[in-house]
Design a protein around this motif. Structure first.
Motif, mmCIF file in Angstrom:
data_model
loop_
_atom_site.group_PDB
_atom_site.id
_atom_site.type_symbol
_atom_site.label_atom_id
_atom_site.label_comp_id
_atom_site.label_asym_id
_atom_site.label_seq_id
_atom_site.Cartn_x
_atom_site.Cartn_y
_atom_site.Cartn_z
ATOM 1 N N VAL A 3 0.861 -1.177 0.000
ATOM 2 C CA VAL A 3 0.000 0.000 0.000
ATOM 3 C C VAL A 3 0.900 1.230 0.000
ATOM 4 C CG1 VAL A 3 -1.762 1.245 1.275
ATOM 5 C CG2 VAL A 3 -1.778 -1.236 1.273
ATOM 6 N N ALA A 4 0.615 2.142 -0.909
ATOM 7 C CA ALA A 4 1.407 3.365 -0.985
ATOM 8 C C ALA A 4 1.029 4.278 0.172
ATOM 9 C CB ALA A 4 1.163 4.070 -2.307
ATOM 10 N N ASN A 5 2.032 4.832 0.833
ATOM 11 C CA ASN A 5 1.811 5.753 1.925
ATOM 12 C C ASN A 5 1.817 7.162 1.348
ATOM 13 O OD1 ASN A 5 1.611 7.056 4.331
ATOM 14 N ND2 ASN A 5 3.619 6.438 5.092
ATOM 15 N N ILE A 6 0.637 7.777 1.245
ATOM 16 C CA ILE A 6 0.548 9.098 0.633
ATOM 17 C C ILE A 6 0.278 10.195 1.658
ATOM 18 C CG2 ILE A 6 -0.167 8.185 -1.592
ATOM 19 C CD1 ILE A 6 -3.019 9.047 -0.897
ATOM 20 N N GLY A 7 0.217 9.832 2.939
ATOM 21 C CA GLY A 7 -0.051 10.829 3.977
ATOM 22 C C GLY A 7 1.069 11.844 4.111
ATOM 23 N N GLY A 8 2.310 11.384 4.059
ATOM 24 C CA GLY A 8 3.450 12.292 4.182
ATOM 25 C C GLY A 8 3.520 13.318 3.071
ATOM 26 N N PRO A 9 3.452 12.895 1.812
ATOM 27 C CA PRO A 9 3.496 13.885 0.727
ATOM 28 C C PRO A 9 2.335 14.875 0.760
ATOM 29 C CG PRO A 9 3.909 11.698 -0.153
ATOM 30 C CD PRO A 9 3.543 11.534 1.285
ATOM 31 N N ILE A 10 1.148 14.404 1.138
ATOM 32 C CA ILE A 10 0.004 15.314 1.200
ATOM 33 C C ILE A 10 0.205 16.353 2.297
ATOM 34 C CG2 ILE A 10 -2.458 15.456 1.761
ATOM 35 C CD1 ILE A 10 -2.818 12.854 0.189
ATOM 36 N N THR A 11 0.689 15.909 3.448
ATOM 37 C CA THR A 11 0.945 16.838 4.549
ATOM 38 C C THR A 11 2.006 17.864 4.152
ATOM 39 O OG1 THR A 11 0.417 15.100 6.135
ATOM 40 C CG2 THR A 11 1.659 16.986 6.959
ATOM 41 N N LEU A 12 3.074 17.404 3.525
ATOM 42 C CA LEU A 12 4.134 18.301 3.087
ATOM 43 C C LEU A 12 3.609 19.314 2.063
ATOM 44 C CD1 LEU A 12 7.175 18.603 3.675
ATOM 45 C CD2 LEU A 12 7.585 17.287 1.610
ATOM 46 N N ALA A 13 2.758 18.861 1.156
ATOM 47 C CA ALA A 13 2.195 19.759 0.149
ATOM 48 C C ALA A 13 1.275 20.794 0.779
ATOM 49 C CB ALA A 13 1.439 18.951 -0.906
ATOM 50 N N VAL A 14 0.496 20.400 1.772
ATOM 51 C CA VAL A 14 -0.401 21.348 2.448
ATOM 52 C C VAL A 14 0.408 22.414 3.183
ATOM 53 C CG1 VAL A 14 -2.075 21.556 4.317
ATOM 54 C CG2 VAL A 14 -2.352 19.776 2.607
ATOM 55 N N ILE A 15 1.449 21.992 3.892
ATOM 56 C CA ILE A 15 2.301 22.967 4.593
ATOM 57 C C ILE A 15 2.963 23.913 3.590
ATOM 58 C CG2 ILE A 15 4.383 23.225 5.998
ATOM 59 C CD1 ILE A 15 3.568 20.570 7.365
ATOM 60 N N GLY A 16 3.432 23.356 2.469
ATOM 61 C CA GLY A 16 4.035 24.192 1.433
ATOM 62 C C GLY A 16 3.044 25.169 0.833
ATOM 63 N N ALA A 17 1.808 24.727 0.619
ATOM 64 C CA ALA A 17 0.786 25.619 0.055
ATOM 65 C C ALA A 17 0.432 26.737 1.034
ATOM 66 C CB ALA A 17 -0.457 24.810 -0.298
ATOM 67 N N ILE A 45 7.432 15.076 -5.851
ATOM 68 C CA ILE A 45 8.453 14.068 -6.169
ATOM 69 C C ILE A 45 8.300 12.865 -5.252
ATOM 70 C CG2 ILE A 45 10.934 13.603 -6.121
ATOM 71 C CD1 ILE A 45 11.312 16.540 -7.038
ATOM 72 N N TRP A 46 8.088 13.108 -3.963
ATOM 73 C CA TRP A 46 7.914 12.034 -2.986
ATOM 74 C C TRP A 46 6.709 11.167 -3.347
ATOM 75 C CZ3 TRP A 46 7.060 13.247 2.935
ATOM 76 C CH2 TRP A 46 7.027 12.056 3.653
ATOM 77 N N LEU A 47 5.605 11.796 -3.744
ATOM 78 C CA LEU A 47 4.396 11.055 -4.105
ATOM 79 C C LEU A 47 4.627 10.187 -5.345
ATOM 80 C CD1 LEU A 47 1.383 10.539 -3.541
ATOM 81 C CD2 LEU A 47 0.897 12.467 -5.044
ATOM 82 N N VAL A 48 5.246 10.747 -6.369
ATOM 83 C CA VAL A 48 5.485 9.990 -7.603
ATOM 84 C C VAL A 48 6.422 8.813 -7.343
ATOM 85 C CG1 VAL A 48 6.555 10.116 -9.887
ATOM 86 C CG2 VAL A 48 4.968 11.890 -9.158
ATOM 87 N N VAL A 49 7.510 9.055 -6.618
ATOM 88 C CA VAL A 49 8.455 7.978 -6.327
ATOM 89 C C VAL A 49 7.787 6.901 -5.475
ATOM 90 C CG1 VAL A 49 10.577 7.419 -5.073
ATOM 91 C CG2 VAL A 49 10.517 9.377 -6.607
ATOM 92 N N GLY A 50 6.996 7.313 -4.484
ATOM 93 C CA GLY A 50 6.299 6.345 -3.636
ATOM 94 C C GLY A 50 5.322 5.481 -4.414
#
Length: 92
Positions: A3-17, A45-50
């Motif tokens: 299962v792909a872990n997408i929580g980290g990239p989403i959190t990082l993107a929200v903080i960046g936004a 990048i993290w999301l695509v690689v994951g």
């Protein structure tokens, strides 16, 4: 199944936004908009690689063989047999 872990990239993107779009206060010597942009790019990048690393790696091979029967004719039809086989190879 992985299962792909997408929580980290989403959190990082929200903080960046938030840093890029919503933060209007300026901190002297720190460009918050640039930091926000860097965080959003890193999240993408993290999301695509994951997703690429955790994609399903299953190979399915199917083969079908028609085998003619060796016994005579039954009921006016030849004794033909169809053999189907499916092989799944899961790579870990």
């Amino acid at each position: 199944m992985r299962v792909a872990n997408i929580g980290g990239p989403i959190t990082l993107a929200v903080i960046g936004a938030i840093l890029y779009f919503a933060l209007s206060d300026r901190i002297e010597g720190v460009d918050t908009a640039m930091i926000g942009l860097i965080l959003m790019v890193a999240a993408a990048i993290w999301l695509v690689v994951g997703l690429l690393v955790n994609r399903p790696r299953t190979r399915v091979t199917s083969e079908r063989t028609d085998v003619q029967g060796t016994g005579g004719v039954a009921g006016g039809q030849a004794n033909n047999q169809v053999v189907e086989r499916e092989v799944r190879q899961d790579e870990v």
